[in-house]
Design a protein around this motif. Structure first.
Motif, PDB file in Angstrom:
ATOM      1  N   VAL A 167     -71.159  -2.511 -38.484  1.00 14.42           N
ATOM      2  CA  VAL A 167     -72.310  -1.718 -38.040  1.00 14.42           C
ATOM      3  C   VAL A 167     -72.289  -1.554 -36.523  1.00 14.42           C
ATOM      4  O   VAL A 167     -72.528  -0.459 -35.994  1.00 14.42           O
ATOM      5  N   ALA A 168     -71.973  -2.621 -35.799  1.00 17.76           N
ATOM      6  CA  ALA A 168     -71.959  -2.568 -34.334  1.00 17.76           C
ATOM      7  C   ALA A 168     -70.931  -1.578 -33.809  1.00 17.76           C
ATOM      8  O   ALA A 168     -71.219  -0.771 -32.920  1.00 17.76           O
ATOM      9  N   VAL A 169     -69.721  -1.614 -34.366  1.00 16.50           N
ATOM     10  CA  VAL A 169     -68.646  -0.785 -33.826  1.00 16.50           C
ATOM     11  C   VAL A 169     -68.747   0.668 -34.289  1.00 16.50           C
ATOM     12  O   VAL A 169     -68.145   1.556 -33.679  1.00 16.50           O
ATOM     13  N   GLU A 297     -79.182  -7.298 -36.918  1.00 13.65           N
ATOM     14  CA  GLU A 297     -80.229  -6.772 -36.047  1.00 13.65           C
ATOM     15  C   GLU A 297     -79.689  -6.537 -34.639  1.00 13.65           C
ATOM     16  O   GLU A 297     -79.944  -5.499 -34.018  1.00 13.65           O
ATOM     17  N   ASP A 298     -78.934  -7.481 -34.132  1.00 17.64           N
ATOM     18  CA  ASP A 298     -78.373  -7.359 -32.792  1.00 17.64           C
ATOM     19  C   ASP A 298     -77.357  -6.224 -32.718  1.00 17.64           C
ATOM     20  O   ASP A 298     -77.331  -5.453 -31.749  1.00 17.64           O
ATOM     21  N   VAL A 304     -71.646  -2.435 -29.861  1.00 13.09           N
ATOM     22  CA  VAL A 304     -70.529  -3.315 -29.500  1.00 13.09           C
ATOM     23  C   VAL A 304     -70.943  -4.336 -28.442  1.00 13.09           C
ATOM     24  O   VAL A 304     -70.459  -5.470 -28.435  1.00 13.09           O
ATOM     25  N   ALA A 305     -71.847  -3.960 -27.549  1.00  5.27           N
ATOM     26  CA  ALA A 305     -72.275  -4.861 -26.482  1.00  5.27           C
ATOM     27  C   ALA A 305     -72.825  -6.175 -27.023  1.00  5.27           C
ATOM     28  O   ALA A 305     -72.813  -7.187 -26.315  1.00  5.27           O
ATOM     29  N   ALA A 306     -73.282  -6.166 -28.281  1.00  2.00           N
ATOM     30  CA  ALA A 306     -73.857  -7.373 -28.869  1.00  2.00           C
ATOM     31  C   ALA A 306     -72.810  -8.398 -29.253  1.00  2.00           C
ATOM     32  O   ALA A 306     -73.130  -9.587 -29.399  1.00  2.00           O
ATOM     33  N   MET A 307     -71.551  -7.968 -29.429  1.00  2.00           N
ATOM     34  CA  MET A 307     -70.548  -8.898 -29.981  1.00  2.00           C
ATOM     35  C   MET A 307     -69.126  -8.504 -29.603  1.00  2.00           C
ATOM     36  O   MET A 307     -68.203  -8.605 -30.405  1.00  2.00           O
ATOM     37  N   ARG A 308     -68.916  -8.071 -28.371  1.00  2.00           N
ATOM     38  CA  ARG A 308     -67.576  -7.618 -27.953  1.00  2.00           C
ATOM     39  C   ARG A 308     -66.509  -8.707 -28.085  1.00  2.00           C
ATOM     40  O   ARG A 308     -65.423  -8.431 -28.620  1.00  2.00           O
ATOM     41  N   PRO A 309     -66.733  -9.951 -27.624  1.00  2.00           N
ATOM     42  CA  PRO A 309     -65.668 -10.962 -27.771  1.00  2.00           C
ATOM     43  C   PRO A 309     -65.281 -11.205 -29.226  1.00  2.00           C
ATOM     44  O   PRO A 309     -64.086 -11.351 -29.542  1.00  2.00           O
ATOM     45  N   GLU A 310     -66.268 -11.230 -30.116  1.00  2.00           N
ATOM     46  CA  GLU A 310     -65.968 -11.427 -31.537  1.00  2.00           C
ATOM     47  C   GLU A 310     -65.195 -10.245 -32.101  1.00  2.00           C
ATOM     48  O   GLU A 310     -64.254 -10.410 -32.894  1.00  2.00           O
ATOM     49  N   LEU A 311     -65.563  -9.034 -31.690  1.00  2.00           N
ATOM     50  CA  LEU A 311     -64.844  -7.849 -32.162  1.00  2.00           C
ATOM     51  C   LEU A 311     -63.419  -7.817 -31.627  1.00  2.00           C
ATOM     52  O   LEU A 311     -62.497  -7.378 -32.323  1.00  2.00           O
ATOM     53  N   GLU A 312     -63.217  -8.268 -30.415  1.00  2.00           N
ATOM     54  CA  GLU A 312     -61.851  -8.347 -29.869  1.00  2.00           C
ATOM     55  C   GLU A 312     -60.997  -9.302 -30.696  1.00  2.00           C
ATOM     56  O   GLU A 312     -59.819  -9.035 -30.960  1.00  2.00           O
ATOM     57  N   ARG A 313     -61.601 -10.406 -31.116  1.00  2.00           N
ATOM     58  CA  ARG A 313     -60.870 -11.364 -31.959  1.00  2.00           C
ATOM     59  C   ARG A 313     -60.547 -10.744 -33.314  1.00  2.00           C
ATOM     60  O   ARG A 313     -59.431 -10.881 -33.833  1.00  2.00           O
ATOM     61  N   LEU A 314     -61.497 -10.042 -33.893  1.00  2.00           N
ATOM     62  CA  LEU A 314     -61.259  -9.389 -35.183  1.00  2.00           C
ATOM     63  C   LEU A 314     -60.195  -8.303 -35.052  1.00  2.00           C
ATOM     64  O   LEU A 314     -59.352  -8.141 -35.942  1.00  2.00           O
ATOM     65  N   TYR A 315     -60.215  -7.580 -33.945  1.00  5.48           N
ATOM     66  CA  TYR A 315     -59.220  -6.526 -33.748  1.00  5.48           C
ATOM     67  C   TYR A 315     -57.810  -7.114 -33.695  1.00  5.48           C
ATOM     68  O   TYR A 315     -56.877  -6.571 -34.303  1.00  5.48           O
ATOM     69  N   ALA A 316     -57.647  -8.226 -32.982  1.00  8.76           N
ATOM     70  CA  ALA A 316     -56.325  -8.859 -32.907  1.00  8.76           C
ATOM     71  C   ALA A 316     -55.839  -9.273 -34.288  1.00  8.76           C
ATOM     72  O   ALA A 316     -54.654  -9.109 -34.624  1.00  8.76           O
TER      73      ALA A 316
END
Length: 381
Positions: A167-169, A297-298, A304-316
C-alpha cells in the motif's frame, strides 16, 4: 509451516481508468463508449484483443487482458488494446489511472444503470453508494493462481503481511475533490469504511491469518449470515468479501484488492513483479493484527516515507529472487522507493507548480504512451 511459492508467473490483472474531457472533468459515459466500440451496450465486451468492462462508477472503464500470462505478455496485450481504444474513440477523451479521480465531486458521476441493477440497488440500500468509497475509487487488481491448499494458505498469509508495504509503495490517491488530503492513499480511507454497517465485509482491509481453507470458508459464511439478516441474499457471492486480499475459488486464484491503480501499465507490471519476487522468498514478517493495522495506517498516510528502510530491505530480497523478466521491471520499484510513491511525487509536484491540471495532463500522457511518471526533470520516463 506453509511456504509461499507462487504456482507460476502467469497472472491476471484488472486496470481501472477514468474517462475525462480535455480539462479532466470526469465523464459518466462508459456505456456510450462501450456502445461505440461494440454496437450495443453490454457490461463487458471483447475489443482490441482485450476485454473492456464497465465498473460500478459510470466514469470508469476496466481493461482486462484476453487471458492470464507473464508480465511482458500482459503489458503488450493491454497496451495494444488501450491504443486501439484511443483510435476507436478518435482521441476525444483523456483516460487517467490513479487510485481516485483527483478532481471528481460526487455530482459529476453516477453508477452503471443498465444490467446488474439488483446488485447495485442492494448495495445502495445497505450502504448508500453515492460516496467516494463507491463512486470514486480505482484499483489495480492482481489475480495470482494457486495449485493447492498449502500454496493458497502460504501465499495468502505472506501477502497479508506484505500488505502495508505494498500500500505504501503504490499509493496514488493524495487528492480528493481537488485538494491535497492528509493521506497518500485516500482510496483505502474511503474503501475501508464504505460498508461500515456490516464491518465483517471489509474488516479494515487486513484479512485474518489462515491455517486452512476452512478458515476462509467460515469467514465468508459469517459475511453471508449478516447479509441475510439484512435481506441482501443477492450479495452472497465470494466477491462480496472486500478485504485487501480475497480468495476466488471459482477462478482458483488469490485476488489482491488493496493496491491503487498506477499511472501506466508498465508501472502496474512493476508492482506485480515486486509481489511475485517477494513470494519466492522465505522472508518472515511480523504478522500480528495490531502491528499490521498500525503499519497500514502509517503507509496510507505517509506512503514510502513511512517505511523506506524496510522497503529497501524488501527490494534487495526481491531482486535476489526475481526471474529475469521480473528483474526488467524492478528498477521502477527501486525508483519509487527512492523518490516516494506516485502520490508523494504528485504532492511535491503540485506544491512546486501550484496547479494540478498540467500534472494531470502529464499523467494522462504517461498512460497513453506507457511511460512511468518521475520526480526527475522531464516528469516522465
Amino acid at each position: 509451516m506453509h511456504r509461499a511459492q507462487p504456482a507460476q508467473s502467469h497472472l491476471g490483472t484488472e486496470h481501472e481508468y477514468s474517462i475525462n474531457d480535455s480539462i479532466f472533468r470526469p465523464l459518466a459515459i462508459s456505456d456510450r463508449i462501450i456502445e461505440r466500440i461494440n454496437g450495443r451496450v453490454e457490461h463487458e465486451v471483447a475489443f482490441g484483443g482485450i476485454r473492456v468492462s464497465k465498473e460500478l462508477q459510470k466514469h470508469v472503464l476496466e481493461l482486462i487482458p484476453a487471458s492470464p500470462g507473464n508480465l511482458g505478455r500482459l503489458e503488450e496485450n493491454l497496451f495494444s488494446g488501450l491504443q486501439e481504444l484511443f483510435r476507436a474513440t478518435k482521441n476525444e477523451y483523456q483516460f487517467l489511472g490513479l487510485g481516485m479521480h483527483p478532481l471528481l465531486t460526487l455530482d459529476q458521476t453516477t453508477y452503471w444503470d443498465h444490467d446488474e441493477q439488483d446488485y447495485y440497488q442492494a448495495y445502495d440500500r445497505l450502504f448508500g453508494i453515492k460516496q467516494h468509497g463507491w463512486l470514486n475509487i480505482q484499483a489495480l487488481q492482481i489475480n495470482i493462481p494457486y495449485r493447492d491448499e498449502q500454496e493458497l494458505v502460504g501465499m495468502f498469509n505472506k501477502i497479508r503481511s506484505l500488505m502495508p508495504y505494498l500500500v505504501a509503495v503504490t499509493a496514488s490517491s493524495p487528492f480528493v475533490e481537488g485538494q491535497v488530503n492528509s493521506y497518500m492513499d485516500s482510496r483505502l480511507v474511503y474503501y475501508r469504511r464504505n460498508q461500515s454497517q456490516i464491518p465483517q465485509i471489509c474488516r479494515n482491509v487486513i484479512p485474518e491469518r489462515l491455517e486452512g481453507i476452512r478458515d476462509y470458508v467460515e469467514i465468508n459464511r459469517n459475511i453471508y449470515r449478516e447479509l441475510k439478516k439484512q435481506h441482501a441474499q443477492i450479495l452472497c457471492h465470494e466477491w462480496v468479501n472486500s478485504r485487501g486480499e480475497i480468495v476466488r475459488f471459482t477462478r482458483r486464484c488469490l485476488e489482491i484488492k488493496a493496491i491503487d491503480e498506477q499511472e501506466c501499465l508498465h508501472s502496474d507490471m512493476a508492482i506485480c513483479a515486486f509481489i511475485m519476487a517477494l513470494l519466492r522468498t522465505d522472508l518472515e514478517l511480523e504478522d500480528s493484527e495490531s502491528h499490521l493495522l498500525a503499519m497500514l495506517e502509517d503507509g496510507m498516510r505517509r506512503g514510502v516515507a513511512a517505511m523506506r528502510p524496510e522497503l529497501e530491505r524488501l527490494y534487495a530480497l526481491a531482486v535476489r529472487n526475481a526471474t529475469r523478466e521480473e528483474q526488467r521491471y524492478l528498477p521502477l520499484i527501486e525508483k519509487r522507493i527512492e523518490q516516494g510513491s506516485l502520490a508523494e511525487i504528485m504532492v511535491q509536484r503540485q506544491k512546486e507548480e501550484k496547479e494540478i491540471l498540467p500534472m494531470l495532463s502529464q499523467l494522462a500522457w504517461c498512460l497513453k504512451e506507457n511511460i512511468p511518471y518521475s520526480a526527475e526533470p522531464g516528469r516522465c520516463g
